[in-house]
Each structure stands twice: as structure tokens, then as C-alpha cells.
Write a protein that holds these residues in place. Structure first.
Motif, PDB file in Angstrom:
ATOM      1  N   GLU A   1       0.960  -1.235  -0.138  1.00 34.46           N
ATOM      2  CA  GLU A   1       0.064  -0.050   0.020  1.00 34.46           C
ATOM      3  C   GLU A   1       0.770   1.175   0.125  1.00 34.46           C
ATOM      4  O   GLU A   1       0.300   2.078  -0.562  1.00 34.46           O
ATOM      5  CB  GLU A   1      -1.085  -0.017   1.214  1.00 34.46           C
ATOM      6  N   SER A   2       2.153   1.200   0.619  1.00 37.89           N
ATOM      7  CA  SER A   2       2.840   2.467   0.560  1.00 37.89           C
ATOM      8  C   SER A   2       3.515   2.795  -0.869  1.00 37.89           C
ATOM      9  O   SER A   2       3.672   4.056  -1.004  1.00 37.89           O
ATOM     10  CB  SER A   2       4.052   2.195   1.471  1.00 37.89           C
ATOM     11  N   SER A   3       3.896   1.780  -1.569  1.00 35.91           N
ATOM     12  CA  SER A   3       4.296   2.126  -2.997  1.00 35.91           C
ATOM     13  C   SER A   3       3.366   1.783  -4.124  1.00 35.91           C
ATOM     14  O   SER A   3       3.589   2.221  -5.268  1.00 35.91           O
ATOM     15  CB  SER A   3       5.662   1.335  -3.182  1.00 35.91           C
TER      16      SER A   3
ATOM     17  N   ALA B   1       4.847   3.242 -10.817  1.00 36.83           N
ATOM     18  CA  ALA B   1       5.488   4.446 -10.932  1.00 36.83           C
ATOM     19  C   ALA B   1       6.510   4.447 -12.197  1.00 36.83           C
ATOM     20  O   ALA B   1       6.716   5.459 -12.853  1.00 36.83           O
ATOM     21  CB  ALA B   1       6.547   4.815  -9.861  1.00 36.83           C
ATOM     22  N   THR B   2       6.715   3.255 -12.831  1.00 36.93           N
ATOM     23  CA  THR B   2       7.647   2.919 -13.839  1.00 36.93           C
ATOM     24  C   THR B   2       6.856   2.400 -15.090  1.00 36.93           C
ATOM     25  O   THR B   2       7.115   2.286 -16.111  1.00 36.93           O
ATOM     26  CB  THR B   2       8.937   2.006 -13.769  1.00 36.93           C
ATOM     27  N   ALA B   3       5.740   1.887 -14.661  1.00 36.21           N
ATOM     28  CA  ALA B   3       4.652   1.003 -15.475  1.00 36.21           C
ATOM     29  C   ALA B   3       5.445  -0.032 -16.209  1.00 36.21           C
ATOM     30  O   ALA B   3       5.283  -0.675 -17.226  1.00 36.21           O
ATOM     31  CB  ALA B   3       4.253   1.923 -16.601  1.00 36.21           C
ATOM     32  N   LYS B   4       6.168  -0.942 -15.132  1.00 39.43           N
ATOM     33  CA  LYS B   4       7.253  -1.687 -15.641  1.00 39.43           C
ATOM     34  C   LYS B   4       6.914  -3.110 -14.795  1.00 39.43           C
ATOM     35  O   LYS B   4       6.813  -2.862 -13.360  1.00 39.43           O
ATOM     36  CB  LYS B   4       8.502  -1.532 -15.927  1.00 39.43           C
ATOM     37  N   VAL B   5       7.040  -4.324 -15.177  1.00 43.99           N
ATOM     38  CA  VAL B   5       7.341  -5.378 -14.274  1.00 43.99           C
ATOM     39  C   VAL B   5       9.017  -5.459 -13.813  1.00 43.99           C
ATOM     40  O   VAL B   5       9.513  -5.492 -14.883  1.00 43.99           O
ATOM     41  CB  VAL B   5       7.339  -6.606 -14.766  1.00 43.99           C
TER      42      VAL B   5
END
Length: 550
Positions: free
Chosen positions: A495-497, A524-528
Motif C-alpha cells: 500500500e505504501s508504494s 511509478a515506472t509502469a514496468k514489471v
């Protein structure tokens, strides 16, 4: 009073017991360690053997290692660890006793740390060491220290040949293993090891995970570690169990282990169950049993779970979900004492979308609606509210819950939901070539319906590699079989990130798929992103309360 005193004296005199000499065994003996370590039978310890026999004659000792002595009191030491048969013979009589000799091992421990927390780059750590040395032999030391270790003066140090290395500072987070090799009289002893749990210098959440065939581990979710600082996992030194498909956290770590048998077995007598839910302290210092299903029906073992309020819900292999107070301890599962909260036959989906034996996966609530994944005899997320649960089992024909089925005809196994932006994450084990991990909104989930092709825009990959569990033909899942694979056991939201974590196992080392490890989707990066590479993991969960250690 004066007249009674002689009587009292006579009475006391009459009660003095008569001492009798009991007959001794024809042959008997005693033994004791001399000098230091008199409670431990170590290699090299001098042992005094004393003849206590009633039989007279020459005492002949056989120590079981090929050596013999004569005499009523003899001294002996063993040069190798082992179990020995010590035999005393006097004439035609003999007596044998077993004696166990232990090898010497360095006894390594951690000195108390100020504040009871070893903090990275700050805390000074020192050790206590004892090497039992009953024969006062020469000792050689070789300390092997973890990467990034420094002296109190800030100098890097990797090895040390002193008896103690002095105060040390660790530069990396996680279980830092200190090793000590000792030669005693030129003989290399068993290596001493000590894990130092090194915490971060800021408070962050903690990820827990269960290693397949290994231990429960913890990992600090650090996003801004200084350059050069490595973040390793903490080993709680507690076995993960056999198949811990789900981990849950609320003040404690709850481990749901369905035991050895997680797919179909002919348990006609209902005695093959061996699953249980364990409660583990967040630092691994204590383990308790919440409930066990040992010796009962294998299909009733705890497979998947969910915590809401003060209750833990667990699902068995296919039939239903049980609700328990979180405070439950040392209970034995009983359908009478632990009735179903909901089961297949108490929902309108029964014989109306799913059938008897509909095998379940992860479950939980999304915006107040239950999502219960099913992947055999009914495939999809079967959704319902508490008010949809019928009072009694039905043979079918009841109206299906209004929430309906999501991903009908597909094989969903696990999911997570981010209420902040309404993102719904889920894993699919088989969808005609669309197995993998996905992210969409709830509205998009509705739009996908039962169209497998509609899944394509929402698939997530790691550097172009998928998380496929292909069940057709020569499928690439390595556990279970086509109708009951393991797949991705659990997905969990930090929940924090707002990162979503999951574990993928690729033991076949298929280069077209992502490598085994723990991953996260980072909004934040829209990446896995690959977080921990090379581990095969079942359940994962997060302690969202920030801390430096646990």
C-alpha cells in the motif's frame, strides 16, 4: 511434661532406620570427565573409568575403539567422535555400556547490541567465542566475513586470523552470515556459522515469502537504498513446510500449508490430510499451530486464505471456506466445530456455472464483493456478497449472485486490488495461449467478459518475457498436472508504494519465459521489475507497518 520426656526419647531412638548393604552387580563401573567441560563428552576429553564390581579379579577394559587397558581405575580419551561400546570384563563376568563422544565445534554467539538492533552502517557488532580444548592443543582461526564488512575504524575487512575480529560494522541489509573455520591441533573442525540480522536505517514495510523446499524469508521493501548497498533477505530459520500456497499477515505471520497432497488423491478413508495453519512471530522467534487437519480428509487441508477484521478465512481444495478467529490456537479441524462460512452448494452458482468439486484458488474481497477463483468444473472469478450465501446446501436452480462471473471459461488463480486507482491484477494459468499476469480496471474486467482475445491488451511482461503456465500438451508447469497446477500462488499489494508483488517459478529454465523469482509491477515506472532472482516461491505477504528490521 517431665514424665513424658523419657518416652519421647525412646520413641525417637526406635525410629532410627537400619542401614543395609544392597548387593552390587557382579560387574559394574562408573565414568566421569576430568577437568574442564566435565558435562560434555568431547573428542580429547579425559575420562576416568572406575570399577565398582562385586566380583573380584583383574579388571580388563575394552573401549570399543580397538584399545584396551587393565586396572580398577583407568583414564582414557577418544580421538574421534562416535558411539562406543565400553566393556569391562572380570573373570567370566562382563558389563557393557554405551558412551557417546561429540566432536568439538566452535561455540559462536553475538554480544548484546546497543538498542537491541543491528542497523546497517551504524551498529558495532562483536562476538563471543568458545572453542572447547580439553587437551590444550594449538588453535588456528580463520574468520570469513560477509561482503561489505568494515572494522570500527571504517576499513574493509573480509577475513581475520585473530581469535576475535573485534568490532565490526555491516554495510548491507539482511541476514549477514559470519563464518569461522578453526583448526585444533592441525585438525579442521566443523565450521561455525552465525547469522546477524542487519536492519535498514529507515522504517519500511517487510515482504515475507515461503521458499519451495526451504525456509520462511523476510525482505525489506526499500526503494531508495544508497548506491552500493545490497538488500538481502532475512532467513527466519523456520521451514516453509510442504506446500505453503498462501501467507497472510496481521501482527503475526500466518502460514497456510496444505501439506503433501494438493491435487486429487483417492482418500477413501479420509485419513491422508496433513495440512495446517501456523502462526509465526514476525521475527521468527516463536511458532504456534493455529489449526491442524492431520489424519483427516486430505481435501479439507487449508489451501488459500484471507484476513478480514479479527477473522481468518481459509479455503480447502474445492468445497468451501471456513472462518476462524485470529486468536485460534492448537485447534484440530472439525466440520462440527468449524462449519463452513460458504461452500459451493450454498451459492446460486452450484450447477449453474460450477459443479461439484469445482477446484478453488485465491479468494478475497474487492469493493465489498467476494472474488473466489475457480479453475476446474467451473472456471473464472465467482463473485458474491454475504447476502448471496444460502442458509443450506441446494441441488441447484437458485438464482446466481448479481455480481456474476468474471473471466468466465478462463483459469484465474490469484489476484490483488489497488483501491487507490481501481487497478485489478490477476494471474491466468491457461486461456488458450493467454496464460500470464494482467492488469486492468474493474470496468475493463467486465468488458473482457469471456473473450480470451480481449485479454491481450492487459498482459504484463518482464523485458518481453511472459509468466506463462501453459497447460496444453507438453505444458510447462512443473507441479501437479493439467487440471490442478500450482501456478502463481499469490499476489499482494504494497500500500505504501502501490507495487504489486508475485512469485513465478520457471524450474524448467525455459528461456522464452521470465526467470524464477519474485517480481513486482511498479506503477511509478509502469514496468514489471525483478526483485529477487533465482528463488522458487509459493506464498508471499506484506507487513505494511514500517520498521527497520521486522
Amino acid at each position: 511434661m517431665i514424665a513424658a520426656m523419657p518416652l519421647l526419647a525412646v520413641s525417637c531412638f526406635d525410629n532410627v532406620p537400619t542401614v543395609e548393604d544392597l548387593p552390587r552387580d557382579p560387574v559394574s563401573f562408573e565414568y566421569v570427565i576430568n577437568g574442564d567441560y566435565n558435562l560434555d563428552f568431547y573428542v580429547g576429553s579425559t575420562i576416568t573409568f572406575t570399577n565398582t564390581s562385586s566380583q573380584t579379579g583383574e579388571a580388563v577394559w575394552d573401549f570399543g575403539d580397538g584399545s584396551q587397558m587393565k586396572g580398577d581405575k583407568v583414564e582414557k580419551y577418544y580421538e574421534e567422535a562416535g558411539t562406543y561400546q565400553v566393556k569391562l570384563t572380570i573373570g567370566e563376568f562382563s558389563k557393557t555400556q554405551v558412551i557417546m563422544i561429540s566432536d568439538i565445534k566452535p561455540l559462536l554467539s553475538l554480544c548484546p547490541i546497543e538498542g537491541d538492533l543491528c542497523e546497517v552502517n551504524t551498529s558495532k557488532v562483536s562476538f563471543q567465542l568458545e572453542v572447547p580444548n580439553p587437551r590444550n592443543l594449538d588453535i588456528e582461526y580463520n574468520w570469513i566475513l560477509p561482503e561489505g564488512t568494515k572494522t570500527a575504524a571504517g576499513e574493509e575487512i573480509t577475513t581475520c586470523t585473530d581469535s576475535l575480529p573485534g568490532e565490526l560494522i555491516f554495510s548491507n541489509v539482511g541476514s549477514q552470515t559470519v563464518r569461522l573455520q578453526v583448526k585444533l591441533g592441525g585438525r579442521l573442525l566443523e565450521e561455525g556459522r552465525l547469522n546477524v540480522q542487519v536492519g535498514y536505517n529507515q522504517e519500511v514495510p517487510t515482504l515475507y515469502y515461503a521458499v519451495q523446499g526451504g525456509n520462511l524469508m523476510a525482505y525489506k521493501l526499500i526503494s531508495d537504498a544508497p548506491e552500493g548497498m545490497k538488500i538481502s533477505s532475512f532467513d527466519l530459520d523456520i521451514s516453509s513446510g510442504q506446500h505453503p500456497f498462501n501467507l497472510l499477515f496481521k501482527e503475526h505471520l500466518f502460514v497456510l500449508d496444505c501439506g503433501k497432497q494438493y491435487y486429487y488423491v483417492d482418500d477413501a478413508d479420509g485419513v491422508l490430510g496433513d495440512g495446517k495453519i501456523s502462526v509465526v512471530a514476525k521475527d521468527g522467534s516463536k511458532v504456534e499451530t493455529m489449526i491442524t487437519n492431520a489424519g483427516q480428509a486430505a481435501f479439507d487441508d487449508p489451501f488459500y486464505g484471507y484476513i478480514e477484521g479479527d477473522n481468518l478465512y481459509f479455503a480447502n481444495r474445492n468445497t468451501g471456506i471456513v472462518r476462524l478467529p485470529l486468536s485460534t490456537r492448537n485447534a484440530v479441524y472439525s466440520k462440527t466445530d468449524n462449519p463452513y462460512f460458504v461452500q459451493n452448494a450454498t451459492l446460486g452458482y452450484y450447477n449453474n456455472g460450477w459443479s461439484y468439486g469445482a477446484i478453488g484458488g485465491c479468494f478475497g474481497k474487492v469493493d465489498g464483493v467476494w472474488y473466489w477463483s475457480k479453475f476446474y468444473n467451473g472456471n473464472g472469478f465467482y463473485r458474491f456478497e454475504d447476502s448471496d450465501i444460502l442458509a443450506a446446501a441446494t441441488a441447484g436452480g437458485e438464482p446466481a449472485p448479481a455480481a456474476g462471473i468474471a473471466l468466465a471459461g478462463m483459469w484465474p488463480k490469484s489476484f490483488a486490488y489497488d483501491a487507490t486507482d481501481g487497478s485489478f491484477y490477476f494471474s491466468i494459468m491457461d486461456a488458450g495461449g493467454y496464460a500470464g499476469v494482467y492488469k486492468c480496471t474493474l470496468a475493463e474486467l467486465e468488458a473482457i467478459g469471456s473473450s480470451k482475445k480481449a485479454l491481450a491488451p492487459y498482459m504484463l511482461k518482464y523485458e518481453g518475457l511472459g509468466f506463462e503456465c501453459d497447460l496444453s500438451g507438453n505444458y510447462r508447469t512443473t507441479e501437479g498436472y493439467a487440471s490442478e497446477p500450482v501456478g502463481i500462488c499469490q499476489m499482494v499489494l504494497d500500500e505504501s508504494s502501490r507495487c504489486v508483488y508475485f512469485a513465478f517459478r520457471n524450474p524448467a529454465k525455459d528461456s522464452t519465459l521470465a526467470p524464477s523469482g519474485i517480481y513486482r509491477y511498479n506503477p511509478a515506472t509502469a514496468k514489471v521489475e525483478l526483485v529477487i532472482e533465482g528463488v522458487n516461491v509459493y506464498g508471499i505477504t506484506i507487513n505494511k507497518e514500517p520498521s527497520k528490521l521486522f
